[in-house]
Design an enzyme around this catalytic site. Sequence first.
Site, PDB file in Angstrom:
ATOM      1  N   HIS A  27     -34.086   0.352 -28.306  1.00  0.00           N
ATOM      2  CA  HIS A  27     -32.815   0.770 -28.894  1.00  0.00           C
ATOM      3  C   HIS A  27     -31.689  -0.125 -28.359  1.00  0.00           C
ATOM      4  O   HIS A  27     -31.086   0.188 -27.330  1.00  0.00           O
ATOM      5  CB  HIS A  27     -32.526   2.227 -28.549  1.00  0.00           C
ATOM      6  CG  HIS A  27     -33.583   3.183 -29.001  1.00  0.00           C
ATOM      7  ND1 HIS A  27     -34.792   3.309 -28.350  1.00  0.00           N
ATOM      8  CD2 HIS A  27     -33.614   4.055 -30.039  1.00  0.00           C
ATOM      9  CE1 HIS A  27     -35.519   4.234 -28.969  1.00  0.00           C
ATOM     10  NE2 HIS A  27     -34.841   4.687 -29.989  1.00  0.00           N
ATOM     11  N   GLU A 403     -30.588  30.420 -20.917  1.00  0.00           N
ATOM     12  CA  GLU A 403     -31.850  30.131 -20.244  1.00  0.00           C
ATOM     13  C   GLU A 403     -32.120  28.631 -20.142  1.00  0.00           C
ATOM     14  O   GLU A 403     -32.519  28.120 -19.088  1.00  0.00           O
ATOM     15  CB  GLU A 403     -33.014  30.809 -20.970  1.00  0.00           C
ATOM     16  CG  GLU A 403     -33.007  32.322 -20.896  1.00  0.00           C
ATOM     17  CD  GLU A 403     -32.240  32.967 -22.028  1.00  0.00           C
ATOM     18  OE1 GLU A 403     -32.305  34.201 -22.162  1.00  0.00           O
ATOM     19  OE2 GLU A 403     -31.581  32.229 -22.791  1.00  0.00           O
ATOM     20  N   HIS A 465     -40.633  40.862 -26.846  1.00  0.00           N
ATOM     21  CA  HIS A 465     -40.413  40.667 -25.415  1.00  0.00           C
ATOM     22  C   HIS A 465     -41.714  40.607 -24.617  1.00  0.00           C
ATOM     23  O   HIS A 465     -41.675  40.375 -23.405  1.00  0.00           O
ATOM     24  CB  HIS A 465     -39.534  41.787 -24.864  1.00  0.00           C
ATOM     25  CG  HIS A 465     -38.084  41.636 -25.173  1.00  0.00           C
ATOM     26  ND1 HIS A 465     -37.616  41.462 -26.467  1.00  0.00           N
ATOM     27  CD2 HIS A 465     -36.985  41.624 -24.380  1.00  0.00           C
ATOM     28  CE1 HIS A 465     -36.300  41.357 -26.439  1.00  0.00           C
ATOM     29  NE2 HIS A 465     -35.885  41.440 -25.188  1.00  0.00           N
TER      30      HIS A 465
END
Length: 655
Positions: A27, A403, A465
């Site tokens: 790149h 999270e 969950h």
Amino acid sequence: MTLPERQLANAIRALAMDAVQAANSGHPGMPMGMADVATVLYSDYLKFDPTDPKWADRDRFVLSAGHGSMLAYATLHLAGYARPTIDDIRNFRQLHSPCAGHPENFELDGVETTTGPLGQGLATAVGMAIAERHLNALYGDDLVDHRTWVVAGDGCLMEGINHEAIGLAGHLQLGRMTVLWDDNKITIDGSTELSTSEDIAARYAATGWHVENCDGHDPADIRRAIDAALADPRPSLIACRTIIGFGAPNKQGTSATHGAPLGADEIAAARKELGWTAEPFVIPADIASTWAAFGEKGKSLHSEWNNRLANSEKKKEFTDRLSGKIIPGDTFKAYLDGLVAEPPKVATRKASENTLGALTADISALVGGSADLTGSNNTKTSSTKPLTKDDYSGRYIYYGIREFGMAAAMNGMALHGGVVPYGGTFLVFADYCRAAIRLSALQQQRVVYVMTHDSIGLGEDGPTHQPIEHLQSLRAMPNLLVLRPADAVETAECWALALAQESRPSLLALTRQNLPPLRHDVTENLCLKGGYRLRAASAARKVVLVATGSEVSLAIDIADKLEAAGHGADVVSMVSTALFDEQSGAYQADMLPSDVLTVSIEAGTTFGWERYTGRDGLRFGIDSFGASAPIDDLYAHFGLTVDAITPKILAKLGN
């Protein structure tokens, strides 16, 4: 003679063009576009000593836009680091070259963090900035006084983790963090107008950041923007308006320069456009010497810092802290003895909290937190007051419902050094953290993930969950130590093991429900073997029951039934398949002999357990999603009971 800064920046552009062309892969656009910004940063602002890349008080530079890795390799080489050499750069993207396609922290000392998955570099840098402020609060400006710099691209700012990371950084007012945004308005698909119309500057300002803009090809304007950032107490975003592939006359400003070699003709045209006459991989002596001089200032600052450290009354404490060597002390030992004296019936999440109470009292480097589940993960102790914008000396971070951002920040703290981070959420939400957990493992960092509510045992919250596939999918991740303890003693042993892992992260899978005490001896850390014989057969052994976590006590009860029927049954607690796999073949054969029936029991997918049971063994688990119900009803529904499992084992044995 003072060289024009454009010539110094062109050295980056030339190396980027040449290396990508030689590799026929890479790149070039971003390094060519951000070369002027990088030159100003290295010449006037970045604090570094190329002769000691691990100097504790160096600035941290994070190339979040890791695809532009040649920006990092070119600047490290030009600034005088021992590696990469020019031969390393010639071998860009080749096997065994430290100049990997994306920067790897374990390949080059000057690379602070592995980047490439967009957005994570910036989010990791937030953790570095937290660690700097925390250690500064403890040791003062004399020993800890550095900045965190990030080069990020449009992709880094689009990724969802960017929202989490900048919200945390703004909330904590991490004013020594500066993000240099390569605002080139190009992605792989083309113009950013194809996919986004958001006001990024307004978004950052709304989260408590200071925002500046500059012409990314005007050194004076770049300096103005950086100076304004340094003068502001908030974290700063500097939108550096650049032209991707700057200097390539026919391709600059287009996605054609993003992820492919420019080609021989375009490189020749760029050399003419830039006035660069040197041969490929050759840096003219005057440019090389000017770049090398940038590191001399850092050497002087490092020498002054060494003198302050030598005269500091906190020298030993500081050097011990930065060494990463941590050993549980007397408080932890007393806690272990107490588990034998009064064995508790508690959930392993509660056992973890109790263990942490001892460990955080003994080990000041432990810095904890939770993604808004403190009361459920049981991650806070009396020794860990909150770390806030008003008190960075705290040792507990309220991450909010972030999270992924939490996991990436913990990586940054671990990489920075001086902090051993741990953080909690529900095991099912490991999916939100997974990309950062993977980088913990790839980067060989000691990060501890406290994942509670580890099975259908969490009960009524239901299948959204309840983890099913999570344990096995996490065990499949290289260099991640997954630990699922069965009682309070095993939980304490697992914490000791996690903290002893200096080159890999650990994940503790912990229960919501109470579990009976099974171990009554702490003279040896039996979890060190990964799997061990918790109870040996009384009658002639016919079966080995291999269980983990909450199912170990179930295996004990099943073994009682089998023994009553005349079939001897060993019970092996398989705390960690990774540690078990590291044991000798003889040890594994002793635990899992081939001449008896092997049975696995785990309240999760049975996928993968045939590795231990063999094709002729039995595997009890859950190969569907869970359900919403009380825990006892769920275990009965999914056949994880003594009455459901024992007859199937007896039938297999021929009774």
